[in-house]
Enzyme design. Structure first.
Site, PDB file in Angstrom:
ATOM      1  CB  VAL A 101      -0.935   0.026   1.228  1.00  0.00           C
ATOM      2  CG1 VAL A 101      -1.827   1.268   1.191  1.00  0.00           C
ATOM      3  CG2 VAL A 101      -1.784  -1.234   1.278  1.00  0.00           C
ATOM      4  CB  CYS A 102       1.044   4.266   0.232  1.00  0.00           C
ATOM      5  SG  CYS A 102       1.521   5.989   0.107  1.00  0.00           S
ATOM      6  CB  SER A 103       5.828   4.752   0.495  1.00  0.00           C
ATOM      7  OG  SER A 103       5.411   4.698   1.847  1.00  0.00           O
ATOM      8  CB  THR A 121       4.270   3.615  -5.427  1.00  0.00           C
ATOM      9  OG1 THR A 121       4.390   3.991  -4.041  1.00  0.00           O
ATOM     10  CG2 THR A 121       5.053   4.604  -6.278  1.00  0.00           C
ATOM     11  CB  ALA A 154      -2.206   4.827  -5.589  1.00  0.00           C
TER      12      ALA A 154
END
Length: 312
Positions: A101-103, A121, A154
């Site tokens: 998730v994300c970074s 990302t 993202a």
């Protein structure tokens, strides 16, 4: 079993969002999910908000089927932890469904399991991620991406979209839709839908490609290929594509699609002009292509947006 991998200074919603989605879906499906929070060291792991989750150690987890790696301020330290990288790598090699998730994508990248794969990302990390991992096929403007058993998403709330996509795979579309309603989501977003922040940037570009995008907006009815855009920018097609992605967070073709979608949306909502004519003048050539682009961007076809605008 579903494992949520966290680390000091992780983003709380990166973990809590998928946890809630899986918990609700499991209850609706009559098959309660087994969800464990895990970390390199067991105990209380504080998020960047100061709120802590109680985590189990990596060695205590057996029977893992899905592994979701959170992102957050502490991700760089996590992405350099040999124990975490070895754990993630081994899970992927066993065929476990591994996601970020994300970074959290940095952890997957450092573990080597994204090499040669499509991934995404948060749009803020696009430029650094592209420069750091050229071997990864980054799709910088997607909500989430899947390549085999490896998933990525993202920023923050997109982790819920990723979890709902997994729920479809586990329990079917009906359960996923019911879970989305329980979570009070307006609609469940598909992976191909654009990251909203990138859309905002392209609507008011201020970087070196601003003149190009302004020109393109005035010529949407023409064929705006990557080669033609590169020629207008005075660059080779290959160099132009990489530079454009690094600055805007979107591919040239996606950027042009968004410009077309935005122009078409204004006309769909603000006039009674035929959908077919709008599609032609905005450069979509046919209504079906425009319909698919609207669903990717807004989650609804043009006719639905027009009805909503008239009702309002």
């Amino acid at each position: 079993m579903i494992g949520i991998l966290v680390f000091p200074n992780f983003q709380l919603l990166d973990a809590a969002g998928p946890i809630a989605a899986f918990e609700i879906a499991g209850r609706l499906a009559g098959a309660p999910a087994s969800i464990k929070v895990i970390a390199a060291e067991p105990g209380e792991i504080a998020s960047s908000s100061g709120v802590a989750l109680l985590a189990r150690g990596l060695r205590s987890i057996a029977g893992l089927e899905t592994l979701i790696v959170a992102g957050g301020q502490g991700v760089r330290a996590a992405a350099s932890c040999p124990r975490i990288l070895a754990f993630v790598r081994k899970a992927a090699q066993r065929g476990c469904r591994v996601a970020s998730v994300c970074s959290g994508a940095y952890v997957l990248a450092e573990a080597g399991i994204l090499d040669g794969r499509h991934a995404t990302t948060h749009w803020r990390h696009t430029q650094h991620f592209l420069a750091s991992y050229p071997q990864i096929k980054l799709a910088p403007d997607r909500i989430f991406a899947r390549d085999g058993n490896i998933w990525s998403s993202a920023g923050i709330s997109a982790g819920i979209d990723l979890a709902l996509a997994m729920i479809i795979e586990d329990h079917g579309e009906a359960v996923a839709q019911a879970a989305a309603r329980q979570l009070v989501l307006y609609h469940r977003r598909g992976g191909g839908q654009s990251q909203f922040s990138s859309l905002l940037e392209l609507k008011a570009p201020t970087g070196r490609f601003a003149p190009l995008l302004s020109w393109a907006r005035e010529h949407l009815d023409q064929a705006l290929t990557v080669e033609r855009l590169a020629e207008h920018a005075g660059m080779s097609a290959r160099h132009f594509t990489r530079a454009f992605i690094a600055e805007t967070g979107a591919t040239p073709s996606k950027a042009i699609e968004r410009l077309r979608v935005e122009v078409a949306r204004q006309r769909v909502q603000g006039s009674s002009e035929a959908i077919e004519l709008i599609a032609q003048s905005a450069g979509f050539r046919d209504p079906e292509r425009m319909r698919r682009a609207f669903i990717r961007s807004f989650g609804q076809p043009p006719q639905a947006l027009r009805r909503a605008a008239r009702a309002g």
